[in-house]
Design a protein around this motif. Structure first.
Motif, PDB file in Angstrom:
ATOM      1  N   LEU A  97       0.827  -1.203   0.000  1.00 49.62           N
ATOM      2  CA  LEU A  97       0.000   0.000   0.000  1.00 49.62           C
ATOM      3  C   LEU A  97       0.858   1.248   0.000  1.00 49.62           C
ATOM      4  O   LEU A  97       0.592   2.219  -0.701  1.00 49.62           O
ATOM      5  N   GLN A 146      -3.219  -1.226  -4.678  1.00 52.54           N
ATOM      6  CA  GLN A 146      -4.382  -1.720  -3.922  1.00 52.54           C
ATOM      7  C   GLN A 146      -4.885  -3.029  -4.517  1.00 52.54           C
ATOM      8  O   GLN A 146      -5.239  -3.955  -3.778  1.00 52.54           O
ATOM      9  N   GLY A 201      -2.163   8.578  -0.025  1.00 51.70           N
ATOM     10  CA  GLY A 201      -3.534   8.305  -0.424  1.00 51.70           C
ATOM     11  C   GLY A 201      -4.184   9.549  -1.019  1.00 51.70           C
ATOM     12  O   GLY A 201      -3.705  10.676  -0.851  1.00 51.70           O
TER      13      GLY A 201
END
Lengths: 141, 492
Positions: A43, A69, A49
């Motif tokens: 990740l 992801q 993000g």
């Protein structure tokens, strides 16, 4: 990001520590933790993000990278399946031996013993092998 | 061509589902497996012929473009591996059907075996690092089930070691994928070939070493080989034979692919040479100490892997071509030897050298079946092992790696010694404490002998047709060392 990095580090450390134990359940938990660590790392590999990536690439700025992801998701499924199999195997092992310990390779011990016997020539080789109940037991079909 | 390319992966997976649905109908399951694997062999042969003419070919599955989507690529090396492995899967399948021990457990054997075949094909076909991980997992998960099929104490004990070691390698693999993606932003192998070259030297070397460790565990190179001789011998013979022939070689394939395509020009080739030499030596010395047919042969796998890595370590076309020829020869010969080992166990009731003897008289058909591949393994002329070792030695001499060449020759002699040890104990003399009465007639199932004979003939054919196979290996090696056609095929 730093929190994730520390988390991955802790997961890897704990995983490796548990892997080095001698009981099966701990080894399995260790492997699960290693798997978590690897997924967190995956990740992180996608960078910080952002907004959900819906549509086709190329994406505008501020959208998170969907590929890691997808990779992590696949990896989670695989790890889950293999862990289930490993638990079943551990249960079978417990049914057979009533013990959670990882056993030595019988043949390895036999070879090591042959090497010891070679040094001590007075002892009869075959008789020496027969003396060890654990070993002969394994070899009567 | 584009339609055919995914089939070696898709067909066995679909057939595995069908086979699972048919569980309980033994004949139907056998028919499904045989038809599927036979068609995979034919398709692989067609693909090899096409790739040999047209060069590397790529297909984007699901129509997502190359660096993002799932890419299947076939170049000459992959096509050769695909054909040889499919042929082995077919031969061992026939042997398994003929073998009384596996047919008892046949209900689950067939679906799992098909999944294994799909995983092996997938590893050769895939064009990106993450799907290589997935294909490895498909193959390994099937192998976990096969190695513990039957659930006896010995199998569970050694299977546990195998599963845990493989899983650790898989987790390291996943970690490596994450590092590679963080450093380059792609997992497509062709794309990586360009991106990794732009990284600083240190990071490149670290990644190359990480992947060497990951695939080294799967390929059983020194010092990561210890699980193999423990895990393989406890499984039923067909399973051990297919593992011995294929699984470690898939690891070797991955080492070849990553080190030549993704990490060329790192300072890793010295490491490879040292690792190769120690692998050869330790493997063969381990084999000499053992006292059971299958365990001796298992240690020889380790020793032979050293030769393949040696060829890669030379990093010349001649060296890599020698290694590729060696892999092809080894897959055939090693599978044969394990099948013969299984026949010996079937006939004598055990594989322990001191409890078997005089098979030259009791089962004369086995003697040539063992002797021919055993001499080939040791590298005696005129067998395929001689051609493979000669190619490696010449490549080493041309590049002035005298120590490595010397060690490889020494290991050949030790291999011959340990093969004669099996020969002397199993085929000559008389057993002191036989499991069965040696004079009792114990017929060998014809379906077990026929595939073994076929494989011996194949290995002789490789020796007889050494010229064409060698030219093919040379072109495959040139394709590995010059990645441009591969990259162009994928990225267009």
């Amino acid at each position: 990001m730093i929190v994730l990095a520390v988390l991955a580090g802790v997961l890897y450390t704990a995983g490796v520590y548990l892997l080095l134990q001698r009981t099966l359940t701990r080894i399995i938990v260790g492997l699960v933790l290693l798997g978590y660590g690897a997924n967190v790392l995956l990740l992180m590999a996608g960078g910080p993000g952002g907004v959900a990536p819906i549509g086709r690439p190329p994406f505008p700025e501020g959208v998170s990278d969907p590929l890691p992801q997808a990779l992590a998701l696949t990896a989670i499924v695989i790890t889950f399946g293999v862990t289930a199999f490993l638990l079943a195997l551990a249960y079978r092992s417990w049914l057979l031996t009533r013990d959670d310990e990882v056993e030595d390779d019988v043949e390895d011990r036999r070879i090591a013993r042959l090497a010891d016997l070679g040094r001590d020539e007075d002892q009869d080789l075959v008789a020496g092998l027969d003396d060890d109940p654990e070993i002969t037991e394994e070899f009567t079909p | 061509m584009r339609l055919l390319l995914p089939l070696p992966l898709v067909l066995p997976l679909a057939a595995a589902g069908l086979s699972l649905a048919l569980h309980g109908h033994r004949l139907a399951q056998r028919a499904v497996s045989l038809v599927t694997i036979t068609s995979v062999v034919v398709i692989s042969a067609v693909l090899l012929a096409r790739v040999e003419q047209d060069g590397p070919t790529a297909v984007d599955v699901g129509a997502w473009g190359a660096p993002v989507g799932i890419t299947l690529v076939l170049d000459l090396f992959a096509a050769m591996m695909l054909l040889v492995s499919a042929a082995m899967v077919l031969v061992v399948l026939v042997y398994a059907i003929g073998s009384p021990r596996t047919s008892d457990q046949a209900r689950y054997f067939h679906p799992v075996y098909l999944v294994l075949a799909a995983g092996v094909s997938g590893s050769f076909l895939t064009g990106d690092l993450f799907n290589l991980f997935v294909a490895f997992e498909i193959m390994l998960t099937a192998s976990y089930v096969l190695i513990t099929l039957g659930g006896s104490h010995a199998q569970v004990r050694s299977g546990m070691t195998y599963v845990v070691i493989s899983l650790v390698a898989s987790m390291l693999f996943l970690t490596g994928v994450a590092f590679v993606y963080a450093a380059t932003g792609t997992v497509n192998l062709a794309h990586l070939a360009g991106r990794v070259a732009e990284l600083p030297d240190g990071i490149r070397l670290a990644l190359a070493l990480l992947f060497l460790v990951v695939f080294g565990i799967k390929a059983a190179i020194f010092p990561l080989f210890f699980w193999l001789p423990d895990a393989y011998p406890t499984a039923p013979t067909p399973v051990t034979a297919i593992f011995a022939g294929l699984l470690t070689k898939v690891g070797v394939y991955a080492i070849f692919r990553t080190q030549t395509l993704v990490f060329p020009g790192t300072r890793i080739s010295t490491v490879l040479l040292v690792v190769a030499c120690t692998t050869m030596l330790v493997g063969v010395l381990g084999a000499i100490a053992q006292n059971d047919v299958k365990r001796i042969l298992s240690f020889h796998i380790v020793s032979q892997i050293g030769y393949m890595i040696l060829g890669l370590g030379f990093f010349t076309v001649a060296g890599v071509a020698g290694a590729i020829f060696y892999i092809v020869h080894h897959i055939v010969v090693k599978t044969t030897l394990f099948l013969v080992g299984g026949l010996v166990e079937h006939h004598a009731g055990t594989g322990a050298l001191d409890r078997v003897g005089g098979l030259v008289r009791h089962a004369p058909v086995l003697a040539p079946l063992f002797l021919l591949p055993a001499l080939s393994l040791a590298g005696l002329p005129p067998f395929s092992g001689f051609v493979a070792k000669l190619a490696l030695v010449q490549a080493g001499l041309a590049d002035e790696h005298y120590v490595a060449v010397g060690i490889s020759l020494l290991v050949s002699i030790l291999t011959l010694f340990s093969m004669t040890k099996i020969w002397g104990a199993v085929f000559w003399g008389e057993a002191e404490d036989p499991v069965h009465d040696p004079d009792e007639k114990r017929p060998l199932p014809r379906l077990m002998v026929a595939p073994t004979v076929a494989l011996v003939l194949v290995s002789l054919a490789i020796a007889g047709g050494a010229g064409p196979v060698w030219r093919l290996s040379e072109r495959a090696a040139a394709g590995l060392l010059d990645a441009r056609p591969y990259v162009e095929a994928v990225l267009g």
